[in-house]
Design an enzyme around this catalytic site. Structure first.
Site, PDB file in Angstrom:
ATOM      1  N   ASP A  36      11.082  -8.500  -8.586  1.00 35.37           N
ATOM      2  CA  ASP A  36      11.647  -7.710  -7.448  1.00 35.37           C
ATOM      3  C   ASP A  36      11.930  -9.123  -6.185  1.00 35.37           C
ATOM      4  O   ASP A  36      10.401  -9.274  -5.962  1.00 35.37           O
ATOM      5  CB  ASP A  36      10.503  -6.317  -7.359  1.00 35.37           C
ATOM      6  N   THR A  72      14.718  -1.329  -3.010  1.00 31.19           N
ATOM      7  CA  THR A  72      15.033  -1.664  -5.264  1.00 31.19           C
ATOM      8  C   THR A  72      15.304  -1.031  -6.125  1.00 31.19           C
ATOM      9  O   THR A  72      16.277  -1.315  -6.550  1.00 31.19           O
ATOM     10  CB  THR A  72      13.394  -1.599  -5.175  1.00 31.19           C
ATOM     11  N   TYR A 155       5.543   3.927 -14.390  1.00 34.32           N
ATOM     12  CA  TYR A 155       5.454   2.889 -13.760  1.00 34.32           C
ATOM     13  C   TYR A 155       3.530   2.868 -13.482  1.00 34.32           C
ATOM     14  O   TYR A 155       3.749   3.971 -12.656  1.00 34.32           O
ATOM     15  CB  TYR A 155       5.793   3.049 -11.799  1.00 34.32           C
ATOM     16  N   ASP A 192       7.798  -9.583  -4.277  1.00 31.14           N
ATOM     17  CA  ASP A 192       8.202  -8.393  -2.989  1.00 31.14           C
ATOM     18  C   ASP A 192       7.320  -8.254  -2.001  1.00 31.14           C
ATOM     19  O   ASP A 192       7.460  -7.814  -1.623  1.00 31.14           O
ATOM     20  CB  ASP A 192       9.023  -7.268  -4.025  1.00 31.14           C
ATOM     21  N   HIS A 196       7.167  -8.714   1.608  1.00 26.91           N
ATOM     22  CA  HIS A 196       7.064  -7.511   2.694  1.00 26.91           C
ATOM     23  C   HIS A 196       5.767  -8.369   3.371  1.00 26.91           C
ATOM     24  O   HIS A 196       5.867  -8.035   4.816  1.00 26.91           O
ATOM     25  CB  HIS A 196       6.837  -6.239   2.296  1.00 26.91           C
ATOM     26  N   HIS A 340      14.197  -6.073   3.350  1.00 23.40           N
ATOM     27  CA  HIS A 340      15.479  -5.318   2.585  1.00 23.40           C
ATOM     28  C   HIS A 340      15.899  -4.390   2.867  1.00 23.40           C
ATOM     29  O   HIS A 340      15.038  -3.544   4.086  1.00 23.40           O
ATOM     30  CB  HIS A 340      15.058  -6.544   1.539  1.00 23.40           C
TER      31      HIS A 340
HETATM   32 ZN   LIG Z   1      10.605  -4.336  -1.026  1.00 23.28          ZN
END
Ligand SMILES: [Zn+2]
Ligand SMILES: *[C@@H]1O[C@H](CO)[C@@H](O)[C@H](O)[C@H]1NC(C)=O
Ligand SMILES: *[C@@H]1O[C@H](CO)[C@@H](O)[C@H](O)[C@H]1NC(C)=O
Ligand SMILES: *[C@@H]1O[C@H](CO)[C@@H](O)[C@H](O)[C@H]1NC(C)=O
Ligand SMILES: *[C@@H]1O[C@H](CO)[C@@H](O)[C@H](O)[C@H]1NC(C)=O
Ligand SMILES: *[C@@H]1O[C@H](CO)[C@@H](O)[C@H](O)[C@H]1NC(C)=O
Ligand SMILES: *[C@@H]1O[C@H](CO)[C@@H](O)[C@H](O)[C@H]1NC(C)=O
Ligand SMILES: *[C@@H]1O[C@H](CO)[C@@H](O)[C@H](O)[C@H]1NC(C)=O
Length: 460
Positions: A36, A72, A155, A192, A196, A340
């Site tokens: 990611d 995402t 998840y 990812d 962030h 993003h």
């Molecule tokens: Zn993200």
């Protein structure tokens, strides 16, 4: 026209040649891995020895043009459906459906209704008769078209990369009672999360995060080698989107422009989605001149190139912040140092694609591809008929070992060359026959030839 024919011919001829395995035991298994938030230029900015080793034995697409919005869930669903977000319905990380009046949030996403405008490849391949697996890929544990993948995990960020890979390789291997899966999708949260937290410009923090990502790629490769899958499966390593650097100096405060009583907010940054209350024209007029680094669109005027208009779940007004700008309601608090979601034309939003395996060329590299083109490529590799989609197999054909692809300039050169030779021959032929006519008529020539033929002993 002629060029088209020649190109089609050159690309098509060799397609059958190296699919020998395929004919016997079905297609090679395919593993799709997403890291990611892996911005394309991380590959150039940071040493990534394992990833480099992987693509040097296969192919590299330096930049993928992903889909809008560059978030995402929308992009992961595009990878496995080949559809723009307006066509698969997974339009943002926060959504509102005006027909069912339901709300969607990435933390509460398993209602099939949100996913059912499309069919992910793990369901299509399953219906086609293959076993499939989805390891925490967005949508893994959702019942889509009444099915989930054969194997999936809910998840859970505390399951390590090693554990995810261990389970996926077991599923691919299969055992005496269970056939191995033909298609597996594997998701990992980094880089990812670090992007962030620290911002993509923080070389120290990102260097550390990307070292771990690269170690994980090394782990994946050695696990595939240990289990004997390496060289017998096709592997795609890619990502959903990139990451832009944000800062507290680049905040857009909505409350400075318009009292919050005037709208319902569905999603906030960097693409805000809102439903105006009372006077929509007046609300839009205020938002339009709200900030020089934010563009307001009425739904009907959202540019075509974003492919983000034809869906009920797109709200009447959307606001798009410029790269690196963050939309907040009030105050000076920056929620994230990296973000993003911005315009998918921005290079900072683009991820990459690396692929390796028997079906891919070795040491081949192209500069760009659309992320929606990956889906028809995967269907081709699996010999599964693709669902209607927005990708084009011809864009990615040249990545395949079985395809002999030529440079377009080279082909044009060849075509021009062939035409020149043909023209010369024609002119020469005309010239010669003209000379023959000049040397006098020979009325019985044709008859004589026929006589000759009849007398030829070889013909009997
Ligand atoms: Zn993200
Ligand atoms: C092609 O398939 C045949 C029949 O299964 C097999 O004998 C042969 O080894 C295969 N060749 C290659 C190059 O895989
Ligand atoms: C999750 O979403 C459903 C509707 O899709 C809603 O009924 C439920 O209350 C939500 N749960 C949470 C914890 O927000
Ligand atoms: C899903 O299952 C339900 C009943 O369990 C059935 O009514 C429906 O037609 C099925 N849908 C599809 C797409 O197979
Ligand atoms: C599969 O994942 C579970 C965690 O959910 C882990 O305990 C197990 O060791 C994993 N299996 C393999 C073979 O890595
Ligand atoms: C980069 O991140 C590190 C944490 O890894 C932090 O200590 C440092 O202050 C950050 N540097 C900048 C310039 O933000
Ligand atoms: C916005 O809301 C405020 C406070 O409720 C109200 O006074 C104002 O008229 C509204 N403006 C518009 C354009 O609807
Ligand atoms: C994308 O594909 C879907 C399904 O075929 C189609 O309905 C849609 O019109 C396509 N979008 C574009 C922009 O071509």
């Amino acid at each position: 026209m002629l060029l088209k024919i020649v190109l089609g011919f050159l690309c098509g001829v060799t397609a059958l040649a190296s699919q020998n395995d395929t004919a016997q035991q079905g297609p090679l298994p395919l593993l799709l891995v997403s890291f990611d938030g892996f911005r394309a230029d991380y590959l150039k900015r940071f040493p990534m020895p394992n990833l480099k080793l992987l693509h040097s034995q296969g192919v590299l697409v330096e930049q993928l043009t992903n889909v809008f919005i560059t978030k995402t869930f929308p992009n992961h669903y595009s990878l496995v459906t080949g559809l723009y977000t307006e066509s698969h319905g997974m339009l943002a990380n926060n959504m509102y459906d005006p027909i069912s009046h339901k709300h969607f949030h990435i933390g509460n996403n398993t209602d099939p209704m949100w996913w059912s405008e499309a069919q992910p490849l793990w369901v299509t391949a399953l219906r086609y008769g293959y076993k499939t697996a989805a390891m925490m890929w967005p949508g893994s544990d959702v019942i889509i078209g009444n099915r989930t993948a054969t194997h999936f995990f809910h998840y859970n960020p505390s399951v390590t990369f090693q554990q995810r890979v261990g389970n996926v390789t077991n599923w691919m291997l299969g055992n005496e009672t269970e056939q191995g899966v033909k298609f597996a999708a594997l998701y990992w949260e980094e880089p990812d999360r670090s992007g962030h937290m620290y911002g993509p410009d923080n070389a120290t923090a990102m260097g550390k995060a990307l070292k771990e990502v690269d170690d994980n790629i090394g782990l994946l490769m050695s696990e595939l080698k240990r289990t004997g899958l390496w060289g017998r499966v096709n592997i795609l390593v890619t990502s959903d989107h990139g990451m832009a650097q944000c800062s507290a100096e680049r905040l857009i405060r909505l409350d400075d422009c318009l009292h919050p009583d005037n709208y319902t907010l569905v999603d906030l940054t960097p693409v805000a989605a809102l439903i105006p209350l009372k006077d929509p024209e007046a609300v839009f007029a205020l938002l339009k001149k709200c900030h020089p680094h934010m563009t307001a669109y009425l739904k009907r005027a959202i540019p075509d190139r974003l492919h983000y208009r034809n869906n009920e779940r797109i709200q009447p007004i959307i606001l798009i912040a410029d790269e690196g700008w963050t939309i907040v309601r009030r105050g000076n608090k920056l929620p994230r140092l990296g973000d993003h979601g911005y315009d998918n034309a921005l290079p900072s939003m683009h991820p990459f694609l690396a692929a390796v395996g028997p079906s891919f060329r070795r040491g081949y590299r192209i500069s760009s591809l659309q992320s929606v083109d990956i889906y028809p490529l995967m269907c081709h590799l699996l010999s599964v008929p693709p669902q209607p989609n927005n990708g084009t197999l011809n864009h990615s054909r040249c990545l395949l070992a079985a395809e002999t692809c030529w440079d377009v300039p080279l082909v044009i050169g060849l075509v021009v060359g062939v035409l020149l030779v043909l023209t010369t021959i024609t002119v020469l032929f005309r010239f010669l026959s003209h000379r023959r006519h000049l040397s006098g008529p020979r009325p019985f020539q044709r008859l004589q030839i026929e006589d000759d033929d009849d007398d030829d002993p070889l013909l009997q």
